[in-house]
Design a protein around this motif. Structure first.
Motif, PDB file in Angstrom:
ATOM      1  N   ALA A   1       0.837  -1.212   0.000  1.00  0.00           N
ATOM      2  CA  ALA A   1       0.000   0.000   0.000  1.00  0.00           C
ATOM      3  C   ALA A   1       0.869   1.259   0.000  1.00  0.00           C
ATOM      4  O   ALA A   1       0.558   2.246  -0.683  1.00  0.00           O
ATOM      5  CB  ALA A   1      -0.936   0.007   1.208  1.00  0.00           C
ATOM      6  N   VAL A   2       1.958   1.225   0.750  1.00  0.00           N
ATOM      7  CA  VAL A   2       2.863   2.381   0.791  1.00  0.00           C
ATOM      8  C   VAL A   2       3.549   2.543  -0.560  1.00  0.00           C
ATOM      9  O   VAL A   2       3.661   3.648  -1.097  1.00  0.00           O
ATOM     10  CB  VAL A   2       3.909   2.217   1.928  1.00  0.00           C
ATOM     11  N   ASP A   3       3.982   1.438  -1.126  1.00  0.00           N
ATOM     12  CA  ASP A   3       4.630   1.474  -2.438  1.00  0.00           C
ATOM     13  C   ASP A   3       3.699   2.118  -3.470  1.00  0.00           C
ATOM     14  O   ASP A   3       4.116   3.004  -4.228  1.00  0.00           O
ATOM     15  CB  ASP A   3       5.011   0.042  -2.851  1.00  0.00           C
ATOM     16  N   ALA A   4       2.427   1.720  -3.464  1.00  0.00           N
ATOM     17  CA  ALA A   4       1.458   2.266  -4.426  1.00  0.00           C
ATOM     18  C   ALA A   4       1.257   3.765  -4.191  1.00  0.00           C
ATOM     19  O   ALA A   4       1.221   4.554  -5.144  1.00  0.00           O
ATOM     20  CB  ALA A   4       0.130   1.517  -4.310  1.00  0.00           C
ATOM     21  N   ALA A   5       1.143   4.168  -2.925  1.00  0.00           N
ATOM     22  CA  ALA A   5       0.933   5.589  -2.618  1.00  0.00           C
ATOM     23  C   ALA A   5       2.159   6.402  -3.030  1.00  0.00           C
ATOM     24  O   ALA A   5       2.043   7.513  -3.560  1.00  0.00           O
ATOM     25  CB  ALA A   5       0.654   5.771  -1.127  1.00  0.00           C
ATOM     26  N   MET A   6       3.350   5.848  -2.805  1.00  0.00           N
ATOM     27  CA  MET A   6       4.576   6.572  -3.168  1.00  0.00           C
ATOM     28  C   MET A   6       4.697   6.706  -4.682  1.00  0.00           C
ATOM     29  O   MET A   6       5.093   7.757  -5.193  1.00  0.00           O
ATOM     30  CB  MET A   6       5.805   5.867  -2.574  1.00  0.00           C
ATOM     31  N   ARG A   7       4.328   5.652  -5.407  1.00  0.00           N
ATOM     32  CA  ARG A   7       4.409   5.695  -6.881  1.00  0.00           C
ATOM     33  C   ARG A   7       3.464   6.734  -7.471  1.00  0.00           C
ATOM     34  O   ARG A   7       3.737   7.309  -8.526  1.00  0.00           O
ATOM     35  CB  ARG A   7       4.063   4.330  -7.470  1.00  0.00           C
ATOM     36  N   ALA A   8       2.329   6.956  -6.783  1.00  0.00           N
ATOM     37  CA  ALA A   8       1.310   7.865  -7.320  1.00  0.00           C
ATOM     38  C   ALA A   8       1.594   9.330  -6.986  1.00  0.00           C
ATOM     39  O   ALA A   8       0.946  10.223  -7.519  1.00  0.00           O
ATOM     40  CB  ALA A   8      -0.059   7.458  -6.764  1.00  0.00           C
ATOM     41  N   ALA A   9       2.553   9.598  -6.106  1.00  0.00           N
ATOM     42  CA  ALA A   9       2.752  10.961  -5.610  1.00  0.00           C
ATOM     43  C   ALA A   9       3.674  11.779  -6.510  1.00  0.00           C
ATOM     44  O   ALA A   9       4.618  11.256  -7.103  1.00  0.00           O
ATOM     45  CB  ALA A   9       3.331  10.917  -4.195  1.00  0.00           C
ATOM     46  N   ASP A  10       3.387  13.088  -6.584  1.00  0.00           N
ATOM     47  CA  ASP A  10       4.259  14.009  -7.312  1.00  0.00           C
ATOM     48  C   ASP A  10       5.416  14.471  -6.437  1.00  0.00           C
ATOM     49  O   ASP A  10       6.487  14.806  -6.930  1.00  0.00           O
ATOM     50  CB  ASP A  10       3.447  15.227  -7.775  1.00  0.00           C
ATOM     51  N   VAL A  11       5.140  14.537  -5.123  1.00  0.00           N
ATOM     52  CA  VAL A  11       6.184  14.930  -4.169  1.00  0.00           C
ATOM     53  C   VAL A  11       6.197  13.912  -3.034  1.00  0.00           C
ATOM     54  O   VAL A  11       5.146  13.565  -2.491  1.00  0.00           O
ATOM     55  CB  VAL A  11       5.917  16.348  -3.593  1.00  0.00           C
ATOM     56  N   LEU A  12       7.373  13.431  -2.689  1.00  0.00           N
ATOM     57  CA  LEU A  12       7.531  12.506  -1.564  1.00  0.00           C
ATOM     58  C   LEU A  12       8.238  13.240  -0.439  1.00  0.00           C
ATOM     59  O   LEU A  12       9.276  13.869  -0.657  1.00  0.00           O
ATOM     60  CB  LEU A  12       8.352  11.285  -1.990  1.00  0.00           C
ATOM     61  N   LEU A  13       7.649  13.152   0.739  1.00  0.00           N
ATOM     62  CA  LEU A  13       8.186  13.808   1.932  1.00  0.00           C
ATOM     63  C   LEU A  13       8.274  12.699   2.973  1.00  0.00           C
ATOM     64  O   LEU A  13       7.296  12.415   3.671  1.00  0.00           O
ATOM     65  CB  LEU A  13       7.175  14.882   2.333  1.00  0.00           C
TER      66      LEU A  13
END
Ligand code: MLT
Ligand code: MN
Ligand code: ZN
Length: 304
Positions: free
Chosen positions: A207-219
């Motif tokens: 789930a984290v991997d999917a959310a990170m892949r979809a993001a324009d900015v990672l913090l």
């Protein structure tokens, strides 16, 4: 949507009051190239007036003094903080709630059932606050369901359960529950752009991997450079993973994780004072730069 980094350090801040590691000593004596940082918090706005405070750090009063934009001064007592959202019940993320007690109305507080539980038991801040402004509880389900926080109308939030750690004083420190720690997806519904924020990230679940892949900015979690950092420096007996943090270097580390992500900006936040990346001229910092990874500073602003 605009995000302001109020505090970019992990618990303890940089320099930490009782720490004489090379970084803390070097910063105090001005012999290293580095900048002081306060403890972990960000604020989100879409109109430059109303801000959702994400985490209430013990340094909040200094952070607000450094951020006049969060004081719109519409009345003799006022604040731009329209609500607070918590990622977990750790001291560095919650104790600033006590500093917001002078409000005249209950503070809208967004957190998971687990975090509300910890704040009524192991660290009973909500019991204390009930004698002051009190809080208006808004329970977050860590199942990625989108919600809004009034008066922000075009900013969507959704929470994802993380594999990390409940605080040492939590009744479920050694009995993890989904919701002890969350990652947050923050989306601008107008531009469709999103940020994934996770200052404490122990493992990259699907789930984290999917959310990170979809993001324009990672913090994301920039606490430690190595798994053994605190042990090697003689600061603690615990490796990074036991504290719920994924170290940056090495196989499966955060650099490798970020390399696989398409995000336009990859920014490390919640940096522990022991981390060599705090030295702007360090070889570790050069490695991050070579991978296109930034290191958050206090007062940094991200617009998207
Ligand atoms: C953590 O995230 O591990 C915390 O910063 C530790 C602390 O605040 O004591
Ligand atoms: Mn922390
Ligand atoms: Zn230190």
């Amino acid at each position: 949507m605009k995000i302001r980094i109020l505090g970019s350090a992990a618990g303890g801040g940089f320099p930490q009051w009782n720490c004489n590691c090379a970084n803390c000593t070097g910063l105090r004596s001005g012999t290293i190239v580095a900048t002081a940082r306060t403890q972990s918090s960000i604020a989100v706005t879409e109109n430059d007036t109303d801000w959702v405070l994400i985490n209430a750090s013990p340094d909040i009063l200094a952070q607000l003094r450094a951020a006049p934009a969060l004081q719109p001064a519409r009345a003799v007592r006022d604040s731009g903080i329209c609500a607070v959202l918590l990622m977990d019940a750790q001291i560095d993320h919650v104790t600033g709630l006590l500093m917001l007690r002078e409000r005249s109305t209950p503070l809208p507080l967004y957190a998971t059932t687990q975090v509300f539980g910890d704040l009524g038991s192991g660290l009973p801040l909500l019991n204390v606050l009930s004698h002051y402004c009190g809080v208006a509880r808004q329970v977050i389900d860590p199942d990625d369901t989108a919600f809004t926080i009034a008066p922000l109308a075009s900013t969507r939030f959704s929470a994802i359960a993380l594999e990390s750690k409940a605080p040492p004083y939590s009744p479920h420190r050694n009995d993890p529950h989904p919701g002890d720690n969350i990652g947050l997806r923050i989306t601008d519904a107008v531009s469709g752009k999103s940020v994934f924020y996770a200052p404490g990230l122990g493992a990259i679940t699907p789930a984290v991997d999917a959310a990170m892949r979809a993001a324009d900015v990672l913090l994301v979690d920039g606490t430690f450079w190595t798994e053994e950092e605190m042990i090697t420096l003689g600061l603690s007996k615990k490796p990074a993973s036991q504290m719920g943090h994924l170290a940056q270097s090495g196989p499966g580390g955060m650099i490798e994780v970020l390399d696989a992500m398409p995000a336009a900006r990859k920014i490390l936040i919640h940096i522990n004072n022991s981390n060599p990346i705090l030295r702007e001229d360090s070889p570790e910092r050069a490695i991050l730069e070579a991978h296109g990874i930034e290191v958050a500073t206090d007062n940094m602003e991200i617009s998207l």
